[in-house]
Design a protein around this motif. Structure first.
Motif, mmCIF file in Angstrom:
data_model
loop_
_atom_site.group_PDB
_atom_site.id
_atom_site.type_symbol
_atom_site.label_atom_id
_atom_site.label_comp_id
_atom_site.label_asym_id
_atom_site.label_seq_id
_atom_site.Cartn_x
_atom_site.Cartn_y
_atom_site.Cartn_z
ATOM 1 N N LEU A 255 0.826 -1.205 0.000
ATOM 2 C CA LEU A 255 0.000 0.000 0.000
ATOM 3 C C LEU A 255 0.866 1.262 0.000
ATOM 4 C CD1 LEU A 255 -2.925 1.131 0.263
ATOM 5 C CD2 LEU A 255 -2.521 1.164 2.718
ATOM 6 N N TRP B 189 -4.597 -1.158 -8.245
ATOM 7 C CA TRP B 189 -4.904 -1.137 -6.818
ATOM 8 C C TRP B 189 -5.464 -2.485 -6.345
ATOM 9 C CZ3 TRP B 189 -3.344 2.081 -3.216
ATOM 10 C CH2 TRP B 189 -2.922 3.353 -3.584
ATOM 11 N N VAL C 61 -2.916 -4.551 -4.738
ATOM 12 C CA VAL C 61 -2.586 -4.061 -3.394
ATOM 13 C C VAL C 61 -3.611 -4.585 -2.391
ATOM 14 C CG1 VAL C 61 -2.316 -1.974 -2.003
ATOM 15 C CG2 VAL C 61 -1.458 -2.021 -4.338
#
Length: 79
Positions: free
Chosen positions: A11, A26, A29
């Protein structure tokens, strides 16, 4: 706990756009966080967490008793 640390590291790397993480989605992540939730759910549901806690307490209790016996000069029996 390791998955949570990996998730936080990913992150931070994604947010600060460090290295190869600058172009990663993302969703990649979020994967370690999802795995962490799955692990904690499984561990609590199956009793794994409680079992490990009881084993740790039993080990500490045995060490404390052995230490007290050694201080009194009493031998501990091997099982």
């Amino acid at each position: 706990m390791y998955l949570l640390a990996v998730g936080i590291a990913l992150l931070l790397m994604r947010y600060l756009e460090i290295g190869f993480m600058a172009g990663v989605s993302w969703w990649w992540v979020a994967v370690p966080f999802g795995l962490t939730v799955a692990w904690w759910t499984w561990a609590d549901t199956t009793g794994y967490t409680k079992r490990k806690e009881v084993e740790k307490m039993d080990r500490k209790k045995k060490e404390r008793i052995d230490k007290q016996r050694a201080a009194l000069g009493i031998r501990t029996r091997k099982r």
